[in-house]
Design an enzyme around this catalytic site. Structure first.
Site, mmCIF file in Angstrom:
data_model
loop_
_atom_site.group_PDB
_atom_site.id
_atom_site.type_symbol
_atom_site.label_atom_id
_atom_site.label_comp_id
_atom_site.label_asym_id
_atom_site.label_seq_id
_atom_site.Cartn_x
_atom_site.Cartn_y
_atom_site.Cartn_z
ATOM 1 N N HIS A 69 1.057 -1.344 -0.111
ATOM 2 C CA HIS A 69 -0.005 -0.085 -0.072
ATOM 3 C C HIS A 69 0.990 1.195 0.025
ATOM 4 C CE1 HIS A 69 0.818 0.620 4.204
ATOM 5 N NE2 HIS A 69 0.846 -0.737 4.184
ATOM 6 N N ASP A 70 0.304 2.132 -0.566
ATOM 7 C CA ASP A 70 0.822 3.601 -0.639
ATOM 8 C C ASP A 70 2.395 3.672 -1.623
ATOM 9 O OD1 ASP A 70 -1.311 5.149 0.962
ATOM 10 O OD2 ASP A 70 -0.647 3.545 2.486
ATOM 11 N N GLY A 117 5.060 -0.998 2.547
ATOM 12 C CA GLY A 117 4.381 0.120 2.415
ATOM 13 C C GLY A 117 5.101 1.500 2.442
#
Length: 257
Positions: A119-120, A137
């Site tokens: 994520h991100d 992440g």
């Protein structure tokens, strides 16, 4: 060009000349650009935007929710650019609300089998992720970087443009542009990515300037502040050294030195 066994949500937007293979699932709020080929048994969850002329192989999982305990179902997104190759069993997660709400993959990247993008993460263009490499992440990967097999990047780390991460190397600090990281050096720098730079058209003068900057930053034994002062002088005649300085200014974690 869409197999009859594929399940396409009515809200999904499918471009022209898109191929979708057998038993693939395309969820709500997914957009797939013109000319993209999606193989069989792929799962694409939204919100996800996929650009044009991508190739997504069987069993990839694209746009799944982030693997983050703080995620509470807020709207987050995944963006994938154009002409990317995504091979078997690749997993790419959407962002988190606290992390900017977006995972972004640029253009012309190769994600080989079993790669994971958490994520991100922000990935630039022309990046090669070899088999089993992974990003935790919030990692950022610059253009033209190569991550060798079984390598990994710790959360919030940044890797600069044209860097090379060796096989099995675990990156726990920010890696400046043009630098090679080696597992046998215990995750420390081991020179610059000279061969890669030559293949991309860097001439001897440019590579020489990068080598001088590398020696200043990593081999002269200088405190970071003093090394940076010398780099500022060298940067007057080198755009590539200016790129290194800009990276140092953006670095928020410890530097791999």
């Amino acid at each position: 060009m869409i197999h009859p066994t594929a399940q396409i949500d009515p809200s999904a937007r499918i471009g022209a000349n898109v191929t979708i293979g057998a038993y693939t699932i395309v969820g709500a709020d997914v957009s797939i650009g013109d000319g993209t080929v999606v193989g069989p048994h792929v799962v694409i969850e939204g919100p996800t935007r996929i650009g044009q002329d991508n190739r997504i192989s069987q069993f990839a999982s694209i746009g799944g929710p982030p693997q983050d305990k703080k995620f509470s179902g807020e709207r987050t997104e995944l963006e994938i650019g154009d002409r990317n190759l995504i091979r078997e069993f690749v997993t790419i997660n959407r962002g988190t609300g606290e992390g900017g709400s977006l995972t972004r993959i640029g253009n012309d990247n190769w994600l080989l089998a079993y790669v994971h993008i958490a994520h991100d993460c922000i990935v630039g263009d022309h990046v090669v992720f070899s088999n089993y490499s992974a990003l935790a992440g919030h990692a950022e990967i610059g253009d033209w970087t190569i991550l060798s097999g079984y390598s990994g990047v710790h959360q919030f780390c940044k890797v600069g443009v044209h860097a090379f991460i060796g096989m099995g190397c675990l990156v726990g600090s920010d890696v400046p542009p043009f630098v090679m990281m080696a597992n046998e050096a215990r995750g420390r720098p081991r020179g610059i990515n000279s061969e890669g730079l030559k293949r991309r058209g860097f001439d001897a003068a440019r590579i020489g300037a990068i080598k001088r900057a590398y020696r200043t930053l990593f081999m002269a034994g200088l405190p970071l502040a003093e090394a940076r002062e010398q780099l500022e002088v060298q940067a007057q005649d080198s755009e590539d050294v200016r790129e290194m300085l800009a990276f140092l200014d953006r670095s928020e974690r410890s530097l791999a030195r």
